[in-house]
Design a protein around this motif. Sequence first.
Motif, short mmCIF file in Angstrom:
data_model
loop_
_atom_site.label_atom_id
_atom_site.label_comp_id
_atom_site.label_asym_id
_atom_site.label_seq_id
_atom_site.Cartn_x
_atom_site.Cartn_y
_atom_site.Cartn_z
N ILE A 253 0.86 -1.18 0.00
CA ILE A 253 0.00 0.00 0.00
C ILE A 253 0.90 1.23 0.00
CG2 ILE A 253 -0.26 0.08 2.54
CD1 ILE A 253 -3.20 1.02 1.98
N MET A 254 0.51 2.24 -0.77
CA MET A 254 1.24 3.51 -0.81
C MET A 254 0.23 4.65 -0.78
SD MET A 254 4.32 2.93 -3.59
CE MET A 254 3.29 2.16 -4.85
N LYS A 255 0.29 5.44 0.27
CA LYS A 255 -0.60 6.60 0.40
C LYS A 255 0.21 7.87 0.17
CE LYS A 255 -1.53 8.46 4.35
NZ LYS A 255 -1.10 9.86 4.14
N TRP A 256 -0.19 8.62 -0.84
CA TRP A 256 0.45 9.91 -1.13
C TRP A 256 1.96 9.77 -1.21
CZ3 TRP A 256 -3.20 13.28 2.29
CH2 TRP A 256 -4.13 13.93 1.46
N ILE A 257 2.40 8.77 -1.99
CA ILE A 257 3.84 8.56 -2.19
C ILE A 257 4.21 8.87 -3.65
CG2 ILE A 257 5.72 6.88 -2.17
CD1 ILE A 257 4.65 7.70 0.61
N LEU A 258 3.51 8.24 -4.58
CA LEU A 258 3.89 8.37 -5.99
C LEU A 258 3.72 9.79 -6.51
CD1 LEU A 258 2.53 5.02 -7.46
CD2 LEU A 258 4.84 5.55 -6.65
N HIS A 259 2.83 10.57 -5.90
CA HIS A 259 2.66 11.94 -6.40
C HIS A 259 3.89 12.82 -6.10
CE1 HIS A 259 0.73 13.94 -2.54
NE2 HIS A 259 1.84 13.30 -2.26
N ASP A 260 4.81 12.31 -5.29
CA ASP A 260 6.03 13.07 -4.98
C ASP A 260 7.11 12.92 -6.05
OD1 ASP A 260 5.17 14.05 -2.50
OD2 ASP A 260 5.80 12.24 -1.45
N ASP A 263 7.37 10.55 -13.44
CA ASP A 263 6.86 9.30 -14.02
C ASP A 263 7.93 8.21 -14.01
OD1 ASP A 263 4.55 10.69 -14.44
OD2 ASP A 263 4.65 10.65 -16.63
N GLU A 264 9.16 8.57 -14.38
CA GLU A 264 10.25 7.59 -14.46
C GLU A 264 10.54 7.01 -13.07
OE1 GLU A 264 10.34 10.68 -15.73
OE2 GLU A 264 10.09 10.12 -17.85
N GLU A 265 10.54 7.88 -12.06
CA GLU A 265 10.80 7.41 -10.70
C GLU A 265 9.65 6.54 -10.19
OE1 GLU A 265 13.51 11.14 -9.02
OE2 GLU A 265 11.35 11.39 -9.30
N CYS A 266 8.42 6.92 -10.54
CA CYS A 266 7.25 6.11 -10.15
C CYS A 266 7.33 4.71 -10.75
CB CYS A 266 5.95 6.79 -10.61
SG CYS A 266 5.47 8.21 -9.62
N ILE A 267 7.75 4.64 -12.00
CA ILE A 267 7.87 3.34 -12.67
C ILE A 267 8.91 2.48 -11.96
CG2 ILE A 267 8.71 2.26 -14.80
CD1 ILE A 267 7.23 4.55 -16.33
N LYS A 268 10.00 3.10 -11.54
CA LYS A 268 11.03 2.35 -10.82
C LYS A 268 10.49 1.82 -9.49
CE LYS A 268 15.91 2.61 -9.56
NZ LYS A 268 17.13 3.44 -9.53
N ILE A 269 9.74 2.65 -8.77
CA ILE A 269 9.14 2.22 -7.49
C ILE A 269 8.15 1.09 -7.74
CG2 ILE A 269 7.64 2.94 -5.58
CD1 ILE A 269 8.82 5.83 -6.03
N LEU A 270 7.33 1.24 -8.77
CA LEU A 270 6.33 0.21 -9.07
C LEU A 270 6.98 -1.12 -9.46
CD1 LEU A 270 3.73 2.42 -10.96
CD2 LEU A 270 3.29 1.14 -8.85
N ILE A 286 -2.82 1.82 -4.29
CA ILE A 286 -2.31 3.19 -4.40
C ILE A 286 -3.41 4.15 -3.95
CG2 ILE A 286 -1.46 4.93 -6.01
CD1 ILE A 286 -0.55 2.51 -7.79
N VAL A 287 -3.09 4.96 -2.96
CA VAL A 287 -4.05 5.92 -2.42
C VAL A 287 -3.60 7.31 -2.84
CG1 VAL A 287 -5.24 6.72 -0.35
CG2 VAL A 287 -4.40 4.36 -0.46
N GLU A 288 -4.25 7.86 -3.84
CA GLU A 288 -3.82 9.11 -4.44
C GLU A 288 -5.01 9.91 -4.98
OE1 GLU A 288 -0.85 10.50 -4.68
OE2 GLU A 288 0.67 8.93 -4.52
N ILE A 289 -4.74 11.15 -5.28
CA ILE A 289 -5.70 12.01 -5.98
C ILE A 289 -5.77 11.58 -7.44
CG2 ILE A 289 -6.03 14.36 -6.90
CD1 ILE A 289 -4.93 15.38 -4.21
N ILE A 290 -6.95 11.58 -8.01
CA ILE A 290 -7.11 11.39 -9.46
C ILE A 290 -7.73 12.67 -9.99
CG2 ILE A 290 -8.20 10.06 -11.29
CD1 ILE A 290 -8.23 7.67 -9.39
N LEU A 291 -6.96 13.40 -10.78
CA LEU A 291 -7.44 14.68 -11.32
C LEU A 291 -8.56 14.45 -12.33
CD1 LEU A 291 -4.13 16.69 -11.98
CD2 LEU A 291 -5.70 16.92 -10.04
N LYS A 292 -9.60 15.25 -12.20
CA LYS A 292 -10.72 15.24 -13.15
C LYS A 292 -10.88 16.66 -13.65
CE LYS A 292 -12.80 11.58 -10.41
NZ LYS A 292 -13.81 11.26 -9.39
N GLU A 293 -10.47 16.88 -14.88
CA GLU A 293 -10.39 18.25 -15.38
C GLU A 293 -11.73 18.96 -15.41
OE1 GLU A 293 -7.99 18.53 -18.86
OE2 GLU A 293 -6.26 17.62 -17.88
N ASP A 294 -12.81 18.23 -15.58
CA ASP A 294 -14.14 18.84 -15.55
C ASP A 294 -14.90 18.41 -14.30
OD1 ASP A 294 -13.77 20.10 -18.06
OD2 ASP A 294 -14.19 18.20 -19.06
#
Length: 355
Positions: A253-260, A263-270, A286-294
Amino acid sequence: MERIELDEAMLQGQADIWRYMYSFADAMALKSAVELRIADIIHSNGGATTLSQIASCINGGLTSPDITTLARIMRLLIRRKIFTVHHPSDGGDLLYDLTHSSRWLLHDSEQTLAPIVLMNNHTWQMAPWHYFSQCVKEGGIAFKKAYGCELWDLASRNPDLNKLFNDGMACTAKVVTNAILSSYKQGLSSIGSLVDVGGGTGGLISEIVKTYPHMKGINFDLPHVVSMAPTYNGVSHIGGDMFHAIPNADAVIMKWILHDWTDEECIKILRNCKKAIPRENGKVIIVEIILKEDGSGVFDDIGFVMDLVMFAHTNGKERTEAEWKKILEGGGFSHHKIINIPALVSIIEAYPDAQ
């Protein structure tokens, strides 16, 4: 008529610029209310409290606060609906009370945002915001331009900043944990062992293990972070670096980790997450924000603000579902599903590709 409408639109445009220009005043007034423990004073008084009663409790009554300044701060916070004020029918002193917003500022509440208000509005967090335009012109990391190093390096060298950061993260962990435990029971109940990557002082994993005592919990973070972690039943603390290796478990489980991270670093962590879990039935939560533009949800607007927070303090960003899909596939997780919970964040459950 057209001219009048244009003039009104221009006037509103000017008013908007004034409002946004000074929007930092809202944050500073909020921070001062937390530092002065105004919500706590009103709460301990049982509700409706006069300004002089609030002032008499500030600093334990050892000093005589400037009540005029206090009144001016409260006036803005009332306008922002952080607090409310009542006019007694007998013409007595105004009575100040809590709202649903200020209840989140109570220091001793199980669900409080007071520590992260202090963290995010501390002077050391503010400096990087002044480097945005320079980053646009030259590239680079705003925090590094301000301090000559990254956030994690500065925190590791400064115990006070490290505590401020950990306290802020711990309080958000409690808030988000409550939403996870109430809305993600099916996703957690069958897990035998769970490693919380970047788990800080262990707030999230300890609450999960308390709810599911059959589970073996591992709190994994940098050595200087886990060194400050308390002891929890069923949880082991392991210091290390997620870019090198992650402890083995049935799930991560990762809470508010990958948003730090980029993309390349996230792929390495994953990819390291994938190595740590079983090929079959393993998963990454993965516990993160998902942006919704509208998006028009209660938290959707905050997501875009948080994206700039990431820009100011890290080299990361908030992501849309399409952007999450891209890094998940890069990390070896071609299948995922999104589970909405009553929080600023959502849960992305990702499953490893077959070898």
